[in-house]
Structure formats: structure tokens, C-alpha cells
Write a protein that holds these residues in place. Structure first.
Motif, mmCIF file in Angstrom:
data_model
loop_
_atom_site.group_PDB
_atom_site.id
_atom_site.type_symbol
_atom_site.label_atom_id
_atom_site.label_comp_id
_atom_site.label_asym_id
_atom_site.label_seq_id
_atom_site.Cartn_x
_atom_site.Cartn_y
_atom_site.Cartn_z
ATOM 1 N N PRO A 176 74.031 39.064 36.634
ATOM 2 C CA PRO A 176 73.381 39.535 37.860
ATOM 3 C C PRO A 176 73.996 38.847 39.073
ATOM 4 O O PRO A 176 74.602 37.773 38.961
ATOM 5 N N THR A 177 73.843 39.453 40.225
ATOM 6 C CA THR A 177 74.402 38.876 41.456
ATOM 7 C C THR A 177 73.887 37.460 41.693
ATOM 8 O O THR A 177 74.630 36.595 42.177
ATOM 9 N N SER A 178 72.639 37.205 41.357
ATOM 10 C CA SER A 178 72.047 35.885 41.580
ATOM 11 C C SER A 178 72.708 34.790 40.755
ATOM 12 O O SER A 178 72.587 33.599 41.074
ATOM 13 N N ALA A 179 73.424 35.155 39.679
ATOM 14 C CA ALA A 179 74.079 34.161 38.828
ATOM 15 C C ALA A 179 75.455 33.756 39.357
ATOM 16 O O ALA A 179 75.991 32.715 38.961
ATOM 17 N N VAL A 180 76.024 34.557 40.254
ATOM 18 C CA VAL A 180 77.390 34.308 40.727
ATOM 19 C C VAL A 180 77.548 32.921 41.352
ATOM 20 O O VAL A 180 78.512 32.202 41.033
ATOM 21 N N PRO A 181 76.651 32.473 42.242
ATOM 22 C CA PRO A 181 76.840 31.139 42.827
ATOM 23 C C PRO A 181 76.930 30.034 41.798
ATOM 24 O O PRO A 181 77.734 29.103 41.944
ATOM 25 N N TRP A 182 76.131 30.114 40.763
ATOM 26 C CA TRP A 182 76.112 29.047 39.759
ATOM 27 C C TRP A 182 77.341 29.106 38.852
ATOM 28 O O TRP A 182 77.807 28.073 38.353
ATOM 29 N N LEU A 183 77.867 30.282 38.657
ATOM 30 C CA LEU A 183 79.127 30.391 37.920
ATOM 31 C C LEU A 183 80.280 29.841 38.757
ATOM 32 O O LEU A 183 81.222 29.237 38.221
ATOM 33 N N LEU A 184 80.202 30.020 40.062
ATOM 34 C CA LEU A 184 81.232 29.451 40.936
ATOM 35 C C LEU A 184 81.183 27.924 40.932
ATOM 36 O O LEU A 184 82.198 27.270 41.185
ATOM 37 N N VAL A 185 80.010 27.357 40.628
ATOM 38 C CA VAL A 185 79.912 25.906 40.482
ATOM 39 C C VAL A 185 80.831 25.426 39.366
ATOM 40 O O VAL A 185 81.510 24.404 39.480
ATOM 41 N N LEU A 186 80.855 26.182 38.253
ATOM 42 C CA LEU A 186 81.718 25.803 37.132
ATOM 43 C C LEU A 186 83.180 25.801 37.557
ATOM 44 O O LEU A 186 83.946 24.888 37.206
ATOM 45 N N PHE A 187 83.585 26.823 38.301
ATOM 46 C CA PHE A 187 84.957 26.880 38.806
ATOM 47 C C PHE A 187 85.227 25.680 39.715
ATOM 48 O O PHE A 187 86.275 25.033 39.624
ATOM 49 N N GLY A 188 84.273 25.389 40.584
ATOM 50 C CA GLY A 188 84.446 24.271 41.509
ATOM 51 C C GLY A 188 84.521 22.929 40.807
ATOM 52 O O GLY A 188 85.311 22.056 41.195
ATOM 53 N N ILE A 189 83.696 22.736 39.778
ATOM 54 C CA ILE A 189 83.765 21.490 39.012
ATOM 55 C C ILE A 189 85.141 21.359 38.369
ATOM 56 O O ILE A 189 85.737 20.274 38.337
#
Length: 402
Positions: free
Chosen positions: A252-265
Motif C-alpha cells: 500500500p502507499t502508506s508502506a512506501v516511506p518505511w520501505l524507503l527507510v530500509l534503502f536509506g539504512i
């Protein structure tokens, strides 16, 4: 990097530089955080930007492309022009223009105005990173220049870990324009911090566009080509990752920010490891980084419909992709040090040329309805090209040493 001041490494001002190092470097990292947020947050907000400005997803993606083009211009032409004034003064002036560019994005009534703001902000971004690295490497001795570069670039990785996800949530809740207003405010704080705590350092030798000839030696060209394809491969895939996550992986769109956290980490871990390892084994660090990035991109493209695999792959793509970043900078500056200040801007221009081409080609592929994994395949092809150029560079250097 013979163009940088070396006498201070063994003279009476060394203790002063040691005391100032943490504050000075971290002020530069704070500024690079704002730069990184401005550059990368659009990827998480792309659907919202497209809807609000009434343009297609591919057209909205050109906001990434034009920003990267601005960085290229700034890293070469503007860095050259600003080499005639003290680095600290150059950084503060660039900070002011960067603020103006982001205010245009926040307040622009149409796509054209927002595009203009992105170009202005991108141009100052490229020059700031080029001049900032000139300052950063003079705050440490020669043995720790890779770490100094990594510390400053740490602002970019932190922007991806904390800034991009939070900016995406903020944009989804209050509108994407608010995010650019926040970036402008952060840039104000960063510019004031530079004025307050970054010490005055010697300028690199004044550059002119004639000095571009020093970038035309074989090793410098191969290093810039490796950086262009390697970084472009990663961010070409990343630009449209929000669309891949929602339309292919089923998030869902709401999950995108938290998935981007993984990329950022992953970016943060990769930058930290890369900064330490390039001072010990530059070529080995680049080889492992590129091979790992290629493998992860292939897995991500093949298994984009599997949410767990995608989440893990995002983190690994960030880690391998950014582990090479200090190495790209170090390798180009070593091969083209005679170019003066422009040598610090050249690798920044190279990686952002890759970013611009990657995001542009990715947009064309999506507009051609080749699927939302097509930018990832394009990124894998670019990474493979980077590996080829890197292999040629290493072989050429070994032959020259015989």
C-alpha cells in the motif's frame, strides 16, 4: 590530490584542525542532508507530484532528471567559477541560492516553475558538494581523506534513512509542497552553521574550463565512466521504486516511506563501510560493491512480486550502491588532481550524469509501457557497464605500472 594544501598536515596548525574537525565536518554533513533530501525525496512523492501538477508519472520523473542535470552544471562550471573566492564564502552563497530554488518548488503554481526551482537547487547542489569536499579533506590528514569524504556524504545517506521516509509521510499528509518548505528551512539552519563553525581553509588552485583537459587522461575518464554507470544504475532503478512497490510488489502507499527507510539504512551502512575501506583497498572495495549491486538488482527485477524479497533487496541495493561512493570520488580526484578545484566536482558531475540518464531512460521505459520493473533492468545493465569499465581501468593501471 596534490592540488590540496599539504603543508598544514605537518605544521603548527594541525592541533587546531584536529579540534575543529568534528564540528566543521558535521556542519558540512548537515548541509548535505538538506541537499540529499531535496534530491531524493521526489522518488517517494512522485505519484503525488504527478497528480497535483496534472502530469504523467514519466513527466514527473523529469524533476529528478533536471535536478541531476543541474548538479552536473554546478559541479563543473559553477565550481570552477567559485574557485576564485574562499571556499567558506562560496559555500554560504550557494546555500542562499539553494534556499531560493526550494522555495520556488514549494510555492510554484505550475510544473514549469517547479522545474525551474529544481534546476536552480540542483545547480547549487553540485557546486556545494564539490566545494564542500575541498574543505572536508583539508580538515584531516592525508590518511583519512576517504573518511572525511564519507562523513560529509553521510548527510546524504542520513537524508535517505530519516529524511526521505519522513518527508514522504509529511508530503502524503500535508502535501508535497510542504516538504520543500521544510527543506528550505533546513538549508537556512545549515548555512548559518557553516558561517558559525566551518573554519577558513586554503582554496584549491584556481581552475578554469581549460583545466578540463586534465580530466581527459585514460584513468580519469575510466573512473568517471565507472562512477556514471555505477551510480546511475542504482538511482535509475530507485527513481521509480515507489511505483514498483505499489503496482508490482503489492504494497500500500502508506508502506512506501518505511520501505524507503530500509534503502536509506543500506546507504548509511554502505557509506560508512566504503569510507573506511577505500583508505585501505580502493579497487577491491569498488569491485565488491559493483558486483554486489549487480546481483541485487537482478534478484529485485526477477522477484519484484515477492514483498519480502523486495524489502531485503532495497536495503542491500542501497548498501552496495553507496559503498562505492567514497571510492568514486577518491579515484577520480587521484587521477585528475592537476585539474584543481574542478577535480572535486568531476566525480559529482559523473554520478549525476548517470542519475539523469538513468531516470530519463527509466521514464521513457515506463511511458512505453515496458513495465514497472523495466527501470530496474536498465539499472542492472548500467551496473554491468560500470564493472566492465572498472575492469579495464584496473588492467590499464597494472600495465602502466610494469
Amino acid at each position: 590530490m596534490t592540488h590540496l594544501r599539504t603543508t598544514s598536515e605537518a605544521t603548527h596548525d594541525a592541533p587546531t584542525r584536529t579540534r575543529r574537525k568534528p564540528v566543521g565536518l558535521y556542519a558540512l554533513a548537515l548541509a548535505s542532508f538538506a541537499l540529499g533530501l531535496a534530491e531524493f525525496v521526489v522518488a517517494g512523492l512522485l505519484p503525488d507530484v504527478a497528480d497535483d501538477l496534472s502530469v504523467s508519472d514519466g513527466s514527473a520523473g523529469t524533476l529528478v532528471t533536471t535536478y541531476a542535470v543541474g548538479i552536473i552544471v554546478g559541479a563543473l562550471a559553477l565550481t570552477t567559477a567559485l574557485s576564485r573566492i574562499p571556499p567558506k564564502s562560496a559555500l554560504t552563497r550557494l546555500g542562499v541560492v539553494f534556499i531560493i530554488g526550494n522555495l520556488l518548488c514549494a510555492l510554484g503554481p505550475n510544473f514549469g516553475t517547479v522545474m525551474a526551482g529544481r534546476i536552480i537547487a540542483g545547480t547549487t547542489n553540485g557546486a556545494f558538494l564539490g566545494m564542500g569536499i575541498v574543505v572536508a579533506v583539508q580538515l584531516v590528514d592525508a590518511r583519512h581523506r576517504g573518511r572525511a569524504i564519507a562523513t560529509m556524504l553521510g548527510g546524504l545517506t542520513s537524508a535517505n534513512v530519516f529524511g526521505v521516509p519522513l518527508g514522504t509521510v509529511l508530503g502524503q499528509q500535508f502535501g508535497w509542497r510542504v516538504v520543500f518548505g521544510v527543506i528550505a528551512a533546513m538549508a537556512v539552519v545549515a548555512t548559518l552553521a557553516i558561517l558559525a563553525v566551518v573554519p577558513h581553509v586554503a582554496s584549491a588552485p584556481t581552475s578554469s574550463l581549460v583545466d578540463l583537459r586534465h580530466l581527459l587522461n585514460r584513468q580519469a575518464l575510466l573512473a568517471m565512466g565507472t562512477a556514471m554507470f555505477g551510480f546511475g544504475g542504482m538511482f535509475g532503478a530507485f527513481t521509480y521504486i515507489a511505483l514498483t512497490l505499489t503496482k508490482v510488489s503489492g504494497y500500500p502507499t502508506s508502506a512506501v516511506p518505511w520501505l524507503l527507510v530500509l534503502f536509506g539504512i543500506g546507504l548509511m551502512v554502505g557509506n560508512t563501510l566504503g569510507g573506511r575501506l577505500v583508505d585501505r583497498a580502493l579497487d577491491a572495495t569498488l569491485a565488491v560493491s559493483l558486483l554486489g549491486l549487480l546481483a541485487v538488482q537482478i534478484v529485485l527485477a526477477l522477484l519484484a512480486g515477492h514483498p519480502v524479497v523486495v524489502a531485503i533487496s532495497l536495503g542491500l541495493m542501497g548498501m552496495f550502491g553507496f559503498a562505492a561512493a567514497p571510492g568514486y570520488q577518491h579515484k577520480v580526484m587521484r587521477a585528475a588532481g592537476a585539474a584543481g578545484a574542478i577535480a572535486s566536482g568531476a566525480p559529482i558531475a559523473a554520478v549525476n550524469l548517470g542519475n539523469a540518464l538513468g531516470s530519463w531512460i527509466g521514464g521513457l521505459m515506463i511511458s512505453a509501457e515496458l513495465g514497472y520493473t523495466s527501470p530496474i533492468w536498465m539499472g542492472a545493465a548500467a551496473t554491468a557497464a560500470a564493472l566492465v569499465l572498472f575492469t579495464v581501468a584496473v588492467g590499464s593501471a597494472r600495465k602502466a605500472a610494469l
